[in-house]
Design an enzyme around this catalytic site. Structure first.
Site, PDB file in Angstrom:
ATOM      1  N   ASN A  23       0.802  -1.227   0.000  1.00 33.60           N
ATOM      2  CA  ASN A  23       0.000   0.000   0.000  1.00 33.60           C
ATOM      3  C   ASN A  23       0.837   1.280   0.000  1.00 33.60           C
ATOM      4  O   ASN A  23       0.287   2.377  -0.105  1.00 33.60           O
ATOM      5  CB  ASN A  23      -0.995   0.000   1.172  1.00 33.60           C
ATOM      6  N   ARG A 102      -8.278  -1.283  -7.603  1.00 33.22           N
ATOM      7  CA  ARG A 102      -8.844  -0.015  -7.195  1.00 33.22           C
ATOM      8  C   ARG A 102      -7.828   1.127  -7.167  1.00 33.22           C
ATOM      9  O   ARG A 102      -8.093   2.229  -7.622  1.00 33.22           O
ATOM     10  CB  ARG A 102      -9.406  -0.229  -5.793  1.00 33.22           C
ATOM     11  N   CYS A 126     -15.812  -3.903  -5.222  1.00 28.32           N
ATOM     12  CA  CYS A 126     -14.989  -4.963  -4.654  1.00 28.32           C
ATOM     13  C   CYS A 126     -15.696  -5.505  -3.435  1.00 28.32           C
ATOM     14  O   CYS A 126     -16.658  -4.921  -2.956  1.00 28.32           O
ATOM     15  CB  CYS A 126     -13.595  -4.429  -4.399  1.00 28.32           C
ATOM     16  N   ARG A 131     -17.220   1.532  -1.659  1.00 30.84           N
ATOM     17  CA  ARG A 131     -15.985   2.267  -1.932  1.00 30.84           C
ATOM     18  C   ARG A 131     -16.148   3.370  -2.994  1.00 30.84           C
ATOM     19  O   ARG A 131     -15.555   3.281  -4.076  1.00 30.84           O
ATOM     20  CB  ARG A 131     -14.863   1.291  -2.302  1.00 30.84           C
ATOM     21  N   PRO A 132     -16.926   4.407  -2.692  1.00 33.99           N
ATOM     22  CA  PRO A 132     -17.075   5.503  -3.654  1.00 33.99           C
ATOM     23  C   PRO A 132     -15.785   6.323  -3.774  1.00 33.99           C
ATOM     24  O   PRO A 132     -14.857   6.170  -2.974  1.00 33.99           O
ATOM     25  CB  PRO A 132     -18.183   6.357  -3.038  1.00 33.99           C
ATOM     26  N   VAL A 133     -15.747   7.210  -4.792  1.00 31.35           N
ATOM     27  CA  VAL A 133     -14.575   8.077  -4.969  1.00 31.35           C
ATOM     28  C   VAL A 133     -14.968   9.548  -4.830  1.00 31.35           C
ATOM     29  O   VAL A 133     -14.228  10.438  -5.238  1.00 31.35           O
ATOM     30  CB  VAL A 133     -13.862   7.845  -6.331  1.00 31.35           C
ATOM     31  N   ASP A 134     -16.143   9.819  -4.237  1.00 28.25           N
ATOM     32  CA  ASP A 134     -16.626  11.203  -4.134  1.00 28.25           C
ATOM     33  C   ASP A 134     -15.624  12.124  -3.443  1.00 28.25           C
ATOM     34  O   ASP A 134     -15.443  13.283  -3.843  1.00 28.25           O
ATOM     35  CB  ASP A 134     -17.984  11.234  -3.400  1.00 28.25           C
ATOM     36  N   LEU A 135     -14.914  11.620  -2.437  1.00 29.85           N
ATOM     37  CA  LEU A 135     -14.006  12.498  -1.690  1.00 29.85           C
ATOM     38  C   LEU A 135     -12.713  12.778  -2.476  1.00 29.85           C
ATOM     39  O   LEU A 135     -12.093  13.834  -2.319  1.00 29.85           O
ATOM     40  CB  LEU A 135     -13.698  11.898  -0.314  1.00 29.85           C
ATOM     41  N   ASP A 316      -7.380  -3.743   7.708  1.00 26.89           N
ATOM     42  CA  ASP A 316      -6.702  -4.763   6.900  1.00 26.89           C
ATOM     43  C   ASP A 316      -6.177  -5.935   7.741  1.00 26.89           C
ATOM     44  O   ASP A 316      -5.643  -6.901   7.184  1.00 26.89           O
ATOM     45  CB  ASP A 316      -5.540  -4.136   6.115  1.00 26.89           C
ATOM     46  N   ILE A 338     -14.686   0.683   9.127  1.00 24.54           N
ATOM     47  CA  ILE A 338     -14.169   1.352   7.920  1.00 24.54           C
ATOM     48  C   ILE A 338     -14.955   0.921   6.665  1.00 24.54           C
ATOM     49  O   ILE A 338     -15.374   1.761   5.881  1.00 24.54           O
ATOM     50  CB  ILE A 338     -12.662   1.051   7.710  1.00 24.54           C
TER      51      ILE A 338
HETATM   52  C1  LIG Z   1      -4.200   0.456  -1.779  1.00 26.84           C
HETATM   53  C2  LIG Z   1      -4.524   0.906  -0.400  1.00 26.84           C
HETATM   54  O1  LIG Z   1      -3.785   1.664   0.209  1.00 26.84           O
HETATM   55  N1  LIG Z   1      -5.626   0.399   0.132  1.00 26.84           N
HETATM   56  C3  LIG Z   1      -5.964   0.716   1.503  1.00 26.84           C
HETATM   57  C4  LIG Z   1      -6.721   2.002   1.557  1.00 26.84           C
HETATM   58  O2  LIG Z   1      -7.891   1.842   0.783  1.00 26.84           O
HETATM   59  P1  LIG Z   1      -8.703   3.138   0.365  1.00 26.84           P
HETATM   60  O3  LIG Z   1      -7.721   4.234   0.165  1.00 26.84           O
HETATM   61  O4  LIG Z   1      -9.598   2.751  -0.737  1.00 26.84           O
HETATM   62  O5  LIG Z   1      -9.548   3.428   1.675  1.00 26.84           O
HETATM   63  P2  LIG Z   1     -10.087   4.828   2.209  1.00 26.84           P
HETATM   64  O6  LIG Z   1      -9.306   5.198   3.422  1.00 26.84           O
HETATM   65  O7  LIG Z   1     -10.129   5.814   1.108  1.00 26.84           O
HETATM   66  O8  LIG Z   1     -11.581   4.466   2.644  1.00 26.84           O
HETATM   67  C5  LIG Z   1     -12.020   4.641   3.983  1.00 26.84           C
HETATM   68  C6  LIG Z   1     -13.526   4.798   3.997  1.00 26.84           C
HETATM   69  O9  LIG Z   1     -13.852   6.003   3.305  1.00 26.84           O
HETATM   70  C7  LIG Z   1     -14.826   5.746   2.325  1.00 26.84           C
HETATM   71  N2  LIG Z   1     -14.612   6.662   1.185  1.00 26.84           N
HETATM   72  C8  LIG Z   1     -13.383   6.735   0.590  1.00 26.84           C
HETATM   73  C9  LIG Z   1     -13.176   7.569  -0.491  1.00 26.84           C
HETATM   74  C10 LIG Z   1     -14.260   8.349  -0.947  1.00 26.84           C
HETATM   75  O10 LIG Z   1     -14.155   9.124  -1.910  1.00 26.84           O
HETATM   76  N3  LIG Z   1     -15.468   8.267  -0.324  1.00 26.84           N
HETATM   77  C11 LIG Z   1     -15.665   7.436   0.750  1.00 26.84           C
HETATM   78  O11 LIG Z   1     -16.772   7.374   1.290  1.00 26.84           O
HETATM   79  C12 LIG Z   1     -14.590   4.274   1.939  1.00 26.84           C
HETATM   80  O12 LIG Z   1     -15.739   3.709   1.331  1.00 26.84           O
HETATM   81  C13 LIG Z   1     -14.283   3.672   3.296  1.00 26.84           C
HETATM   82  O13 LIG Z   1     -15.478   3.415   3.978  1.00 26.84           O
HETATM   83  O14 LIG Z   1      -7.061   2.299   2.906  1.00 26.84           O
HETATM   84  C14 LIG Z   1      -7.915   1.328   3.515  1.00 26.84           C
HETATM   85  C15 LIG Z   1      -8.241   1.812   4.909  1.00 26.84           C
HETATM   86  O15 LIG Z   1      -7.100   1.822   5.698  1.00 26.84           O
HETATM   87  C16 LIG Z   1      -7.261  -0.037   3.494  1.00 26.84           C
HETATM   88  O16 LIG Z   1      -8.170  -0.998   3.943  1.00 26.84           O
HETATM   89  C17 LIG Z   1      -6.798  -0.419   2.087  1.00 26.84           C
HETATM   90  O17 LIG Z   1      -5.979  -1.562   2.146  1.00 26.84           O
HETATM   91  C1  LIG Z   2      -8.272  -3.587   0.554  1.00 30.95           C
HETATM   92  C2  LIG Z   2      -6.992  -3.671   0.206  1.00 30.95           C
HETATM   93  O1  LIG Z   2      -6.460  -3.227  -0.959  1.00 30.95           O
HETATM   94  P1  LIG Z   2      -7.188  -2.378  -2.090  1.00 30.95           P
HETATM   95  O2  LIG Z   2      -7.474  -1.033  -1.474  1.00 30.95           O
HETATM   96  O3  LIG Z   2      -6.180  -2.313  -3.186  1.00 30.95           O
HETATM   97  O4  LIG Z   2      -8.445  -3.118  -2.470  1.00 30.95           O
HETATM   98  C3  LIG Z   2      -6.000  -4.260   1.112  1.00 30.95           C
HETATM   99  O5  LIG Z   2      -4.792  -4.059   0.876  1.00 30.95           O
HETATM  100  O6  LIG Z   2      -6.399  -4.939   2.070  1.00 30.95           O
END
Ligand SMILES: CC(=O)N[C@H]1[C@@H](OP(=O)(O)OP(=O)(O)OC[C@H]2O[C@@H](n3ccc(=O)[nH]c3=O)[C@H](O)[C@@H]2O)O[C@H](CO)[C@@H](O)[C@@H]1O
Ligand SMILES: C=C(OP(=O)(O)O)C(=O)O
Length: 429
Positions: A23, A102, A126, A131-135, A316, A338
């Site tokens: 990561n 992702r 997944c 896992r939205p990308v709005d933020l 994780d 989370i």
């Molecule tokens: C490749 C990588 O580094 N993956 C890690 C990263 O995932 P990732 O970066 O996807 O996780 P985020 O910290 O962004 O997500 C945390 C929470 O915020 C929510 N969210 C996120 C973005 C957004 O635009 N809107 C929104 O609502 C997600 O759905 C989730 O509920 O951090 C997670 C939390 O530590 C870990 O489990 C993943 O292993």
């Molecule tokens: C959820 C994980 O990875 P990714 O964000 O790439 O799906 C992870 O490393 O556990």
């Protein structure tokens, strides 16, 4: 498709080398898009996700050369990637590549920052939540990008470059923080990121960006300040140790009993998880070489744990802890805060005879005296490895299917475990 066969019952004894963090590696590779100079990354793990990101970056015109082994390198020494994004030939990241991983969506920030435009497919769903990308898009808008969603693609445009801004995240997001950081380093003027993720991988990426000439203060804390620069240089950076791999093997040792040195592990990266293991009755000792994990004779005590952003207990490691607690002497509670759907391992752990009840975001695990091997399959990376942990103490044979999930995030899992006495092998085909 490959499977992993495990016969449980052997305590783990020996040494396990800890690889570079997946990561951190993924955003570090993506950061190469920010400069036309070479970025050299050392201690890169050999993982399916890394190979896929190499292809995705290649599609943008990035050249990646994998350095050969040097005299004295062992079989577990990480790879060195020489990455050059001298010429970006395509600012589109297509659906068929982005939907498979992702984190590849994160190319959007450096592409728009350096090239003024990016067209990136929305990432695939997944198995752990929506896992939205709005933020991430909110962060780019605050940096002056125009965002449009069309035909499943996000189009981000900033023809005159990004400009600094204030980004206040309503919730902690690792992906949002990486995006804000990579956009802000090349923006005109100052950016402040509030409620930033504090995960060590953010600080590792920021360290590398600073070596490339970025001006960043506060990475690793909830407030990050960035002063944009006109261009970044190349550099050489060593990827930090994988705290999730470390915690996973620590739990495997806790499960089987035994005594293992996790070489190169850094306790400060996963203190919350180590504290939980100590509460469960495991002996943990930090040494100059890494972390020594022992459990001799004493049973596993139940725990109550809630996942949280760093420095809290990592989501994780939630599945792996649940596997461990299936054998505790008493009832444990694990709450996942989370991801809303990160309990796919529960039904698979039940195949071993585990007693787990789910109620909303909390799992109640009543420890059982024995597990029995079974054919199992998981739908995500950490869930898959939780099944391996259960199998290591289950009576008889377990076959873990869909191994490609494990290959995304664990380098040579079966050889690291078999070197410590586990009866584990990969069955190809
Ligand atoms: C490749 C990588 O580094 N993956 C890690 C990263 O995932 P990732 O970066 O996807 O996780 P985020 O910290 O962004 O997500 C945390 C929470 O915020 C929510 N969210 C996120 C973005 C957004 O635009 N809107 C929104 O609502 C997600 O759905 C989730 O509920 O951090 C997670 C939390 O530590 C870990 O489990 C993943 O292993
Ligand atoms: C959820 C994980 O990875 P990714 O964000 O790439 O799906 C992870 O490393 O556990």
């Amino acid at each position: 498709m490959d499977r992993i066969r495990i016969v449980g019952g052997q305590p783990l004894k020996g040494r396990i080398p800890i690889s570079g963090a997946k990561n951190a590696t993924l955003p570090l590779m993506i950061a190469s898009l920010l400069t036309d100079e070479p970025l050299v990354l050392e201690n890169v793990p050999r993982l399916a996700d890394v190979a896929l990101l190499q292809r995705i970056l290649g599609n943008h015109g990035v050249d990646i050369m994998v350095g050969g082994k040097r005299p004295g390198d062992g079989e577990y020494d990480g790879q060195t990637l020489h990455i050059s994004a001298k010429r970006i030939v395509d600012t589109t990241a297509p659906y068929d590549l982005v939907s498979r991983m992702r984190a590849s969506f994160w190319v959007i920030a450096p592409l728009v920052a350096r090239m003024g435009e990016a067209k990136v497919s929305l990432p695939g769903g997944c198995a752990i939540g929506t896992r939205p990308v709005d933020l991430l898009l909110m962060a780019l808008r605050h940096l002056g990008a125009e965002i449009e969603i069309d035909g499943g693609y996000v189009l981000a445009r900033a023809p005159h470059g990004l400009r600094g801004g204030e980004i206040v995240f309503p919730k902690v997001t690792v992906s949002g923080t990486h995006t804000a950081l990579m956009g802000a380093v090349l923006a005109k003027g100052a950016t402040v990121i509030e409620n930033a993720a504090c995960e060590p991988e953010i600080a590792d990426v920021a360290d590398c960006l600073v070596k490339m000439g970025a001006r960043i203060k506060g990475a690793g804390t909830p407030r990050i300040e960035i002063e944009g620069v006109a261009r970044l240089d190349g550099t050489r950076h060593r990827v930090l140790a994988d705290r999730i791999e470390t915690g996973t093997y620590a739990m495997a040792v806790a499960m089987t009993g035994g005594d293992v040195m996790l070489d190169g592990a850094r306790p400060e990266l996963l203190q919350a998880a180590l504290d939980v293991l100590v509460e469960a009755g495991v002996e943990i000792a930090a040494t100059n070489e890494g972390i020594r994990v022992q459990r001799n004779g004493a049973g596993i005590a139940p725990v109550t744990v809630t996942t949280a952003p760093f420095p809290g207990f990592p989501t994780d490691l939630q599945a792996q802890l649940m596997a461990l607690m299936t054998r505790a002497k008493g009832t444990s509670r694990i709450t996942e805060t989370i991801f809303e759907n990160r309990f796919m391992h529960v039904q698979e752990l039940a195949r071993f005879g585990a007693d787990i009840r789910l109620d909303g975001e909390t799992a109640t695990i009543a420890g059982v005296p024995r597990l029995k091997g079974a054919p199992v399959m998981a739908t995500d990376l950490r869930a898959s490895v939780s099944l391996v942990i259960a199998a290591l103490v289950a009576e008889g044979e377990t076959l873990v299917n869909r191994v490609y999930h494990l290959d995304r995030g664990f380098e040579r899992l079966e050889s690291k475990l078999s070197a410590c006495g586990a009866e584990i092998e990969r069955i190809s085909g």
